[in-house]
Design a protein around this motif. Structure first.
Motif: not given
Length: 496
Positions: A366-372, A388-391, A398-404, A431-432
């Protein structure tokens, strides 16, 4: 696939005065008989200009004395359609043996022709097995009709336009067409001038390809294949992951409705993958009960190919295909992340958009799919746990894909009676990022749609929720829905 539309009116270009357009003389050339005129290039083009599809006159005259079988086949097909076979559609030389066997993905193609014969040729190409997945429509009218049509509609993945114009008039009309085209639409022009200078100018202006008759259906198929099946950069649809900030927030419902609006409102093809193998609801929501599911593909990913995948996908509409979850508890459904990767890679070749309905689990795949994913959509309710969870999800992605682009947030079931809620503004500030969509609490509407196996827009297209899903499809694709109302509740929903 849309039906080709053909007009039966007379073609002013075929007035019988041009000897090049005489069918008996063309056949004489194909047979290697008779003298060759000094200038018999298509539409009187100069001999120093290049036609990538036609052998020069001398090579035609020197060819073996036999008619290419494809010429006879094409002539029979057009005759069966009640049309006249012009010389401009004759097949010169050998059929290209390098036409790719890989089918063109599920894209939409709209053609606007000036001559019915060109429409017949495109219609014949659309019947080829390589274009079996594509949605092809053909109309007469050329550039003016195309410009008028797409003032209020999204343009398809590929636009084919025929124009006999040259010079400033052609460029003026192309500028008008560009003003109504979506940025990701590819454009192929079928013109009358076999002019390398014109070709270069059109390519410089963003036209994907410029073709001139004579050509065959296979030539057109080759052009489309080269645009969408580049071996150096294989076609891959845009992946959009939907995940809930916690269980029960309605992420699957939103994913399914967004997929339906994307295909029916935006007129784009998509595959919806229900990746909640144990509890997925996509089959229920679309009234489908397929015998084979995503679980079968993940069990033996090495056996999966495009032919098998076609059998596993279920057509919900002409444009939306479903890869359903098994939704049973008799197996653990534990697969390595690589299995999900290989299946998803193959599915991405099927359509311009792939909607991923992810379960509320945090496993390696799931983590791999989301980040990819190309886009991530997080659904939350206006409460502290969702916040909390959404944040956490936003920060991780965002940290895993800073250019997206950062994940998009949807607040669902806002205004639930007797439930304390965090105000939308405070939720967004924490959330920002502002939510892309705020959906009100409408249990009657959503409950009835779920029990009927319908989408919200099918049940009540005028509801605020239906307008919200239409808006969301437009945001995710960057394209305006065709039936978007001019005045609606959108300003209230989206803060615009």
């Amino acid at each position: 696939m849309g039906k080709a539309q053909h007009a039966m009116n007379a073609d002013p270009l075929l007035d019988g005065q041009d000897p090049f357009l005489a069918a008996d003389e063309v056949e004489a050339l194909l047979l290697g008989e008779g003298p060759v005129a000094e200038d018999n290039t298509a539409f009187g083009a100069g001999t120093d200009q290049i036609d990538p599809f036609v052998a020069d006159a001398q090579s035609v005259a020197d060819a073996p004395a036999e008619v290419n079988p494809a010429f006879e086949e094409l002539r029979d097909e057009i005759a069966a359609a009640g049309l006249t076979m012009p010389a401009g559609e004759a097949l010169y030389g050998e059929i290209d043996s390098e036409i790719p066997d890989q089918p063109v993905p599920r894209i939409s193609i709209a053609a606007f022709c000036e001559r019915p014969e060109t429409g017949a040729l495109i219609h014949n190409a659309a019947d080829d097995r390589r274009l079996a997945k594509a949605h092809v429509t053909v109309e007469l009218g050329g550039l003016p009709v195309a410009i008028e049509r797409f003032h209020d509609e999204s343009t398809p993945n590929l636009l084919i336009v025929e124009s006999g114009m040259r010079g400033r008039g052609l460029f003026d009309q192309l500028e008008q067409l560009a003003s109504v085209c979506d940025p990701d639409t590819k454009v192929v022009i079928i013109g009358a001038a076999n002019d390398i200078t014109l070709y270069r100018e059109l390519i410089k202006r963003g036209v994907s390809e410029y073709l001139v008759p004579p050509m065959s259906p296979l030539h057109l198929i080759r052009t489309i294949s080269e645009l969408f099946l580049d071996p150096e950069a294989p076609f891959a649809g845009k992946t959009i992951s939907f995940i809930g900030a916690k269980g029960g927030v309605g992420s699957s419902t939103i994913a399914h409705n967004a997929a339906w609006c994307l295909t029916e409102g935006i007129h784009a093809d998509a595959v919806l993958m229900d990746m909640d193998l144990s509890f997925g609801t996509a089959g229920l929501d679309f009234n489908q009960d397929p015998a084979q599911t995503l679980g079968d593909a993940l069990s033996e990913p090495e056996r999966l190919d495009e032919a098998l995948l076609d059998r596993l996908l279920v057509r919900c509409t002409d444009r939306l295909s479903l890869f359903s979850a098994p939704a049973t508890l008799d197996k653990d459904w534990e697969f390595a992340p690589d299995a999900y990767d290989s299946v998803l890679e193959l599915v991405r070749r099927q359509a311009p958009y792939v909607i991923l309905d992810l379960p509320h689990l945090w496993l390696p795949w799931v983590r791999q799919t989301v980040i990819g994913s190309d886009e991530v959509v997080i659904t939350a309710t206006p409460d502290l746990a969702s916040l909390r969870n959404a944040k956490n999800l936003i920060d991780l992605v965002h940290s895993a894909r800073p250019n997206d682009e950062p994940p998009r947030v949807i607040i669902n079931m806002a205004g639930t009676p007797k439930r304390p809620e965090i105000p939308v503004k405070d939720f967004a500030d924490a959330l920002g990022t502002a939510p892309v969509l705020v959906l009100p609490f409408e249990p009657q509407l959503f409950g009835k749609a779920a029990n009927n196996g319908q989408m919200i827009s099918e049940l009540d297209g005028r509801s605020r929720a239906a307008e919200g899903f239409s808006h969301l499809a437009g945001v995710l694709t960057g394209r305006a829905p065709a039936a978007m109302p001019q005045k609606s509740f959108l300003a209230k929903l989206f803060g615009g």
